[in-house]
Design a protein around this motif. Structure first.
Motif, PDB file in Angstrom:
ATOM      1  N   GLU A  32       5.234  -9.388   7.454  1.00 13.27           N
ATOM      2  CA  GLU A  32       4.294  -8.292   7.305  1.00 13.27           C
ATOM      3  C   GLU A  32       3.094  -8.487   8.233  1.00 13.27           C
ATOM      4  O   GLU A  32       2.509  -7.530   8.729  1.00 13.27           O
ATOM      5  N   ASP A  33       2.736  -9.728   8.434  1.00 13.55           N
ATOM      6  CA  ASP A  33       1.616 -10.055   9.313  1.00 13.55           C
ATOM      7  C   ASP A  33       1.964 -11.328  10.076  1.00 13.55           C
ATOM      8  O   ASP A  33       2.623 -12.220   9.530  1.00 13.55           O
ATOM      9  N   VAL A  34       1.566 -11.394  11.336  1.00 16.48           N
ATOM     10  CA  VAL A  34       1.850 -12.583  12.157  1.00 16.48           C
ATOM     11  C   VAL A  34       0.775 -13.626  11.874  1.00 16.48           C
ATOM     12  O   VAL A  34      -0.327 -13.575  12.430  1.00 16.48           O
ATOM     13  N   LYS A  35       1.097 -14.546  10.987  1.00 18.30           N
ATOM     14  CA  LYS A  35       0.130 -15.568  10.602  1.00 18.30           C
ATOM     15  C   LYS A  35      -0.148 -16.512  11.775  1.00 18.30           C
ATOM     16  O   LYS A  35       0.765 -16.968  12.445  1.00 18.30           O
ATOM     17  N   GLY A  36      -1.421 -16.791  12.020  1.00 19.46           N
ATOM     18  CA  GLY A  36      -1.807 -17.704  13.096  1.00 19.46           C
ATOM     19  C   GLY A  36      -1.659 -17.111  14.475  1.00 19.46           C
ATOM     20  O   GLY A  36      -1.537 -17.853  15.459  1.00 19.46           O
ATOM     21  N   TYR A  37      -1.699 -15.773  14.572  1.00 22.06           N
ATOM     22  CA  TYR A  37      -1.495 -15.102  15.864  1.00 22.06           C
ATOM     23  C   TYR A  37      -2.508 -15.562  16.910  1.00 22.06           C
ATOM     24  O   TYR A  37      -2.134 -15.970  18.019  1.00 22.06           O
TER      25      TYR A  37
ATOM     26  N   LEU B  90       6.928 -21.131  17.490  1.00 23.72           N
ATOM     27  CA  LEU B  90       7.477 -20.663  18.755  1.00 23.72           C
ATOM     28  C   LEU B  90       8.601 -21.536  19.286  1.00 23.72           C
ATOM     29  O   LEU B  90       9.556 -21.029  19.884  1.00 23.72           O
ATOM     30  N   PHE B  91       8.495 -22.849  19.073  1.00 28.53           N
ATOM     31  CA  PHE B  91       9.538 -23.731  19.598  1.00 28.53           C
ATOM     32  C   PHE B  91      10.879 -23.485  18.905  1.00 28.53           C
ATOM     33  O   PHE B  91      11.927 -23.771  19.469  1.00 28.53           O
ATOM     34  N   ARG B  92      10.825 -22.945  17.691  1.00 29.45           N
ATOM     35  CA  ARG B  92      12.067 -22.583  17.012  1.00 29.45           C
ATOM     36  C   ARG B  92      12.757 -21.453  17.757  1.00 29.45           C
ATOM     37  O   ARG B  92      13.986 -21.323  17.730  1.00 29.45           O
ATOM     38  N   GLY B  93      11.970 -20.620  18.422  1.00 28.57           N
ATOM     39  CA  GLY B  93      12.545 -19.536  19.205  1.00 28.57           C
ATOM     40  C   GLY B  93      13.358 -20.028  20.390  1.00 28.57           C
ATOM     41  O   GLY B  93      14.245 -19.325  20.872  1.00 28.57           O
ATOM     42  N   LEU B  94      13.046 -21.231  20.867  1.00 32.55           N
ATOM     43  CA  LEU B  94      13.822 -21.811  21.956  1.00 32.55           C
ATOM     44  C   LEU B  94      15.159 -22.344  21.463  1.00 32.55           C
ATOM     45  O   LEU B  94      16.173 -22.252  22.151  1.00 32.55           O
ATOM     46  N   ILE B  95      15.156 -22.896  20.253  1.00 35.92           N
ATOM     47  CA  ILE B  95      16.345 -23.549  19.704  1.00 35.92           C
ATOM     48  C   ILE B  95      17.272 -22.558  19.018  1.00 35.92           C
ATOM     49  O   ILE B  95      18.492 -22.582  19.204  1.00 35.92           O
ATOM     50  N   ASN B  96      16.675 -21.673  18.220  1.00 36.55           N
ATOM     51  CA  ASN B  96      17.472 -20.719  17.450  1.00 36.55           C
ATOM     52  C   ASN B  96      16.806 -19.350  17.496  1.00 36.55           C
ATOM     53  O   ASN B  96      16.186 -18.912  16.518  1.00 36.55           O
ATOM     54  N   PRO B  97      16.924 -18.651  18.621  1.00 36.87           N
ATOM     55  CA  PRO B  97      16.227 -17.364  18.776  1.00 36.87           C
ATOM     56  C   PRO B  97      16.654 -16.311  17.764  1.00 36.87           C
ATOM     57  O   PRO B  97      15.837 -15.505  17.322  1.00 36.87           O
ATOM     58  N   SER B  98      17.922 -16.278  17.382  1.00 33.82           N
ATOM     59  CA  SER B  98      18.395 -15.268  16.440  1.00 33.82           C
ATOM     60  C   SER B  98      17.670 -15.391  15.101  1.00 33.82           C
ATOM     61  O   SER B  98      17.180 -14.395  14.544  1.00 33.82           O
TER      62      SER B  98
ATOM     63  N   VAL C 196       7.458 -17.185  23.388  1.00 29.00           N
ATOM     64  CA  VAL C 196       8.651 -18.019  23.587  1.00 29.00           C
ATOM     65  C   VAL C 196       9.054 -18.002  25.058  1.00 29.00           C
ATOM     66  O   VAL C 196       9.414 -19.029  25.639  1.00 29.00           O
ATOM     67  N   VAL C 197       8.981 -16.817  25.661  1.00 28.20           N
ATOM     68  CA  VAL C 197       9.294 -16.678  27.090  1.00 28.20           C
ATOM     69  C   VAL C 197       8.356 -17.545  27.928  1.00 28.20           C
ATOM     70  O   VAL C 197       8.794 -18.224  28.870  1.00 28.20           O
ATOM     71  N   LEU C 198       7.073 -17.545  27.588  1.00 24.18           N
ATOM     72  CA  LEU C 198       6.098 -18.338  28.340  1.00 24.18           C
ATOM     73  C   LEU C 198       6.438 -19.826  28.265  1.00 24.18           C
ATOM     74  O   LEU C 198       6.282 -20.556  29.259  1.00 24.18           O
TER      75      LEU C 198
ATOM     76  N   HIS D  49      -3.435 -21.386  22.008  1.00 25.61           N
ATOM     77  CA  HIS D  49      -2.706 -22.595  22.407  1.00 25.61           C
ATOM     78  C   HIS D  49      -1.805 -22.335  23.611  1.00 25.61           C
ATOM     79  O   HIS D  49      -1.684 -23.181  24.508  1.00 25.61           O
ATOM     80  N   LEU D  50      -1.173 -21.170  23.637  1.00 28.83           N
ATOM     81  CA  LEU D  50      -0.290 -20.834  24.756  1.00 28.83           C
ATOM     82  C   LEU D  50      -1.065 -20.715  26.060  1.00 28.83           C
ATOM     83  O   LEU D  50      -0.619 -21.201  27.108  1.00 28.83           O
TER      84      LEU D  50
END
Length: 232
Positions: free
Chosen positions: A36-41, A18-26, A129-131, A47-48
């Motif tokens: 195909e599947d969200v690993k560790g969902y 998720l922290f990568r979404g803050l740095i490089n969202p694209s 990421v928004v949270l 954690h959030l």
């Protein structure tokens, strides 16, 4: 990321960072789209939620938001006052839980309704990421309160300061104080994520993002105006 060879083919198992979404969202949403599947969902959601509870608890531990209770210190016995403080702390912990639930699940559900192809879990990760951004905003209130004695709606990063020079209407000040530079960051992340995951038209995405956030800000302003709590 790890590769597993199955029948001569490689399947990529990517874990959401998720922290990568803050740095490089694209790049983050490009990877999220292809999963195909969200690993560790479940682990990420857990954690959030705990992170939100901890942040709200930390803020309350500094006594931020306790002004109405502090005014009653002369009318309450020491035991009653300490009990009220404890209940306030528990209330803020619950607030952190509800805050995370609204941001992660309620907003994702709204965005999912306009989705042609996006998966709900991936939209939840977008809101994850928004949270993180919104929790950073919550933490920014600590130095503002402790060192400058500013309320959240008077943050120099919000429109609340300017609004106070234009009107004295409390609700309007609270509402405009909810819009900050952090919220602009949130808009950017939500657009990048929803656009990548849903494939919807730009005007529909922006309309839903705006209306969803306006609803949350209006609710926050109403709770603050009624002196119930500033959960959001």
């Amino acid at each position: 990321m790890e590769s597993i060879l199955v029948g001569g083919l490689y399947f990529m198992h990517k874990e959401v960072r998720l922290f990568r979404g803050l740095i490089n969202p694209s790049f983050f949403f490009y990877q999220l789209k292809d999963m195909e599947d969200v690993k560790g969902y479940r682990k990420k959601v857990f954690h959030l939620v705990w992170m939100s509870i901890i942040v709200f608890g930390l803020i309350s531990s500094f006594g931020i938001g306790m002004d109405p209770l502090s005014k009653e210190i002369t009318t309450l016995s020491p035991v009653t006052y300490e009990l009220e403080k404890f209940l306030f702390f528990l209330g803020r912990l619950l607030g952190g839980l509800l805050y995370a639930a609204i941001i992660l699940f309620f907003c994702s559900l709204i965005f999912w309704t306009i989705s042609d192809e996006g998966e709900y879990r991936k939209l939840v990760m977008t809101q994850g990421v928004v949270l993180l951004v919104l929790l950073l905003e919550q933490l920014s209130y600590i130095p503002l309160s402790l060192f400058f004695s500013l309320e959240w709606y008077s943050s120099p990063l919000s429109l609340g300061v300017i609004t106070q020079y234009v009107t004295s209407k409390t609700y309007v000040i609270y509402l405009m104080g909810s819009f900050t530079l952090f919220k602009a960051w949130v808009f950017f992340i939500q657009y990048k994520g929803i656009k990548r995951l849903t494939g919807q038209k730009n005007w529909i995405i922006w309309l839903v993002i705006l209306l969803t956030n306006l609803f949350i800000w209006s609710l926050n302003a109403l709770l603050a105006y009624l002196s119930i709590s500033t959960l959001l």
